[in-house]
Design a protein around this motif. Sequence first.
Motif, PDB file in Angstrom:
ATOM      1  N   CYS A  98      -8.289 108.683  14.221  1.00 16.75           N
ATOM      2  CA  CYS A  98      -6.881 109.088  13.311  1.00 16.75           C
ATOM      3  C   CYS A  98      -5.768 109.483  14.310  1.00 16.75           C
ATOM      4  O   CYS A  98      -4.681 109.412  14.330  1.00 16.75           O
ATOM      5  N   ASN A  99      -6.305 110.575  15.395  1.00 12.04           N
ATOM      6  CA  ASN A  99      -5.326 111.161  16.443  1.00 12.04           C
ATOM      7  C   ASN A  99      -4.689 109.664  17.145  1.00 12.04           C
ATOM      8  O   ASN A  99      -3.611 109.777  17.463  1.00 12.04           O
ATOM      9  N   ASN A 100      -5.365 108.661  17.587  1.00 11.33           N
ATOM     10  CA  ASN A 100      -4.915 107.530  18.104  1.00 11.33           C
ATOM     11  C   ASN A 100      -3.702 106.915  17.428  1.00 11.33           C
ATOM     12  O   ASN A 100      -3.056 106.075  17.784  1.00 11.33           O
ATOM     13  N   ARG A 101      -4.010 107.103  16.035  1.00 13.92           N
ATOM     14  CA  ARG A 101      -3.038 106.351  15.261  1.00 13.92           C
ATOM     15  C   ARG A 101      -1.987 107.289  14.646  1.00 13.92           C
ATOM     16  O   ARG A 101      -1.430 107.154  13.551  1.00 13.92           O
ATOM     17  N   ASN A 102      -1.658 108.341  15.277  1.00 14.77           N
ATOM     18  CA  ASN A 102      -0.797 109.524  15.067  1.00 14.77           C
ATOM     19  C   ASN A 102      -0.827 109.819  13.443  1.00 14.77           C
ATOM     20  O   ASN A 102      -0.254 110.217  12.825  1.00 14.77           O
ATOM     21  N   GLY A 103      -2.228 110.273  13.257  1.00  9.74           N
ATOM     22  CA  GLY A 103      -2.713 110.678  12.005  1.00  9.74           C
ATOM     23  C   GLY A 103      -3.823 111.657  12.101  1.00  9.74           C
ATOM     24  O   GLY A 103      -4.180 112.577  13.014  1.00  9.74           O
ATOM     25  N   ARG A 104      -4.329 111.805  10.771  1.00  9.80           N
ATOM     26  CA  ARG A 104      -5.430 112.797  10.704  1.00  9.80           C
ATOM     27  C   ARG A 104      -6.495 112.462   9.642  1.00  9.80           C
ATOM     28  O   ARG A 104      -6.134 111.636   8.779  1.00  9.80           O
ATOM     29  N   LEU A 105      -7.397 112.905   9.679  1.00 10.20           N
ATOM     30  CA  LEU A 105      -8.652 112.681   8.549  1.00 10.20           C
ATOM     31  C   LEU A 105      -8.136 113.624   7.317  1.00 10.20           C
ATOM     32  O   LEU A 105      -7.311 114.459   7.304  1.00 10.20           O
ATOM     33  N   PRO A 106      -8.177 113.185   6.123  1.00 11.05           N
ATOM     34  CA  PRO A 106      -7.621 113.704   4.844  1.00 11.05           C
ATOM     35  C   PRO A 106      -8.423 114.859   4.532  1.00 11.05           C
ATOM     36  O   PRO A 106      -9.607 115.151   4.721  1.00 11.05           O
ATOM     37  N   THR A 107      -7.933 115.775   3.991  1.00  8.95           N
ATOM     38  CA  THR A 107      -8.569 117.115   3.575  1.00  8.95           C
ATOM     39  C   THR A 107      -9.414 116.711   2.348  1.00  8.95           C
ATOM     40  O   THR A 107      -9.735 115.693   1.748  1.00  8.95           O
ATOM     41  N   THR A 108     -10.266 117.538   2.079  1.00 13.00           N
ATOM     42  CA  THR A 108     -11.290 117.266   0.967  1.00 13.00           C
ATOM     43  C   THR A 108     -10.524 117.204  -0.415  1.00 13.00           C
ATOM     44  O   THR A 108     -10.987 116.311  -1.109  1.00 13.00           O
ATOM     45  N   GLY A 109      -9.454 117.651  -0.718  1.00 13.72           N
ATOM     46  CA  GLY A 109      -8.701 117.441  -1.851  1.00 13.72           C
ATOM     47  C   GLY A 109      -8.201 116.190  -1.900  1.00 13.72           C
ATOM     48  O   GLY A 109      -8.002 115.330  -2.789  1.00 13.72           O
ATOM     49  N   GLU A 110      -7.683 115.681  -0.799  1.00 13.57           N
ATOM     50  CA  GLU A 110      -7.251 114.308  -0.271  1.00 13.57           C
ATOM     51  C   GLU A 110      -8.418 113.242  -0.672  1.00 13.57           C
ATOM     52  O   GLU A 110      -8.099 112.036  -1.209  1.00 13.57           O
ATOM     53  N   VAL A 111      -9.329 113.453   0.029  1.00 13.91           N
ATOM     54  CA  VAL A 111     -10.530 112.547  -0.166  1.00 13.91           C
ATOM     55  C   VAL A 111     -11.171 112.404  -1.860  1.00 13.91           C
ATOM     56  O   VAL A 111     -11.150 111.345  -2.303  1.00 13.91           O
ATOM     57  N   GLN A 112     -11.014 113.467  -2.435  1.00 12.29           N
ATOM     58  CA  GLN A 112     -11.295 113.378  -3.768  1.00 12.29           C
ATOM     59  C   GLN A 112     -10.127 112.655  -4.403  1.00 12.29           C
ATOM     60  O   GLN A 112     -10.667 111.948  -5.605  1.00 12.29           O
ATOM     61  N   TRP A 113      -8.982 112.710  -4.384  1.00 12.89           N
ATOM     62  CA  TRP A 113      -7.933 111.981  -4.831  1.00 12.89           C
ATOM     63  C   TRP A 113      -8.058 110.432  -4.698  1.00 12.89           C
ATOM     64  O   TRP A 113      -8.209 109.591  -5.367  1.00 12.89           O
ATOM     65  N   ILE A 114      -8.566 109.996  -3.256  1.00 14.94           N
ATOM     66  CA  ILE A 114      -8.608 108.963  -2.958  1.00 14.94           C
ATOM     67  C   ILE A 114      -9.711 108.249  -3.625  1.00 14.94           C
ATOM     68  O   ILE A 114      -9.740 107.008  -4.061  1.00 14.94           O
ATOM     69  N   ARG A 115     -10.912 109.105  -3.711  1.00  9.89           N
ATOM     70  CA  ARG A 115     -12.128 108.242  -4.518  1.00  9.89           C
ATOM     71  C   ARG A 115     -11.933 108.104  -5.836  1.00  9.89           C
ATOM     72  O   ARG A 115     -12.625 106.977  -6.413  1.00  9.89           O
ATOM     73  N   SER A 116     -10.969 108.614  -6.487  1.00 13.79           N
ATOM     74  CA  SER A 116     -10.684 108.549  -7.860  1.00 13.79           C
ATOM     75  C   SER A 116      -9.544 107.449  -7.901  1.00 13.79           C
ATOM     76  O   SER A 116      -9.357 107.234  -9.261  1.00 13.79           O
ATOM     77  N   HIS A 117      -9.016 107.090  -7.002  1.00 18.39           N
ATOM     78  CA  HIS A 117      -8.016 105.898  -7.269  1.00 18.39           C
ATOM     79  C   HIS A 117      -8.535 104.306  -6.756  1.00 18.39           C
ATOM     80  O   HIS A 117      -8.934 104.193  -5.409  1.00 18.39           O
ATOM     81  N   MET A 118      -8.815 103.445  -7.478  1.00 18.04           N
ATOM     82  CA  MET A 118      -9.512 102.473  -7.249  1.00 18.04           C
ATOM     83  C   MET A 118      -8.972 101.330  -6.268  1.00 18.04           C
ATOM     84  O   MET A 118      -9.457 100.292  -5.788  1.00 18.04           O
ATOM     85  N   GLU A 119      -7.395 101.540  -6.173  1.00 16.01           N
ATOM     86  CA  GLU A 119      -7.120 100.814  -5.216  1.00 16.01           C
ATOM     87  C   GLU A 119      -7.451 100.920  -3.804  1.00 16.01           C
ATOM     88  O   GLU A 119      -6.972 100.150  -2.601  1.00 16.01           O
ATOM     89  N   PHE A 120      -7.941 102.109  -3.532  1.00 10.76           N
ATOM     90  CA  PHE A 120      -8.561 102.356  -2.202  1.00 10.76           C
ATOM     91  C   PHE A 120     -10.081 101.816  -2.066  1.00 10.76           C
ATOM     92  O   PHE A 120     -10.727 102.387  -2.950  1.00 10.76           O
ATOM     93  N   ALA A 121     -10.104 100.885  -1.082  1.00  7.11           N
ATOM     94  CA  ALA A 121     -11.612 100.542  -1.207  1.00  7.11           C
ATOM     95  C   ALA A 121     -12.616 101.827  -0.405  1.00  7.11           C
ATOM     96  O   ALA A 121     -11.924 102.595   0.397  1.00  7.11           O
ATOM     97  N   TRP A 122     -13.713 102.008  -0.743  1.00  8.65           N
ATOM     98  CA  TRP A 122     -14.583 103.089  -0.461  1.00  8.65           C
ATOM     99  C   TRP A 122     -15.714 102.678   0.493  1.00  8.65           C
ATOM    100  O   TRP A 122     -16.333 101.753   0.339  1.00  8.65           O
TER     101      TRP A 122
END
Length: 169
Positions: A98-122
């Motif tokens: 993530c650092n190499n991509r100028n980013g970061r890992l998502p927070t716990t709340g963001e991961v919870q949001w990602i897992r609840s949206h099916m457009e994101f592959a898990w």
Amino acid sequence: MRTRPSPSFVVAVLALVVASGGAGYAAGTVTSSQIADNTIQSRDIRNATIEGVDVASRSLPRTKISKGCASGEVAVFGGCVATASRGPSSHQAAVDDCNNRNGRLPTTGEVQWIRSHMEFAWADGNPSQYEFTGDFTGGYPYTPIAFDRSGNGIDNASANLFWHHCVTS
């Protein structure tokens, strides 16, 4: 013989007292409703006095030119997140990715949001696989946290190979 102050001296002292008192009065009583919009500049603000909640979302200029999210990414969390996971890897390798991509890992709340949206592959398509967050446990030893798509968490994910998403800017 007694010396009396001249009238001009009295007026000068009085003017000095009024002027210095006026600046102190203004410093203590100027409110945001009395400040014209777009007049405060960065140099006018003391460091570490403004927090994220004080600033409107997406109102600060970016330091890099952004033309939107790349193909396969969705604009969320103030950045872009790929709809596909990356990995499996160690937590440190996920952070480095993530650092190499100028980013970061998502927070716990963001991961919870990602897992609840099916457009994101898990993970690898398996909902029982875990994905890293950028958060750590609240007590010693501080260890990274991961979740599966059902919301089950692991508080010590440091020795595991899991998947991850990155929030990039």
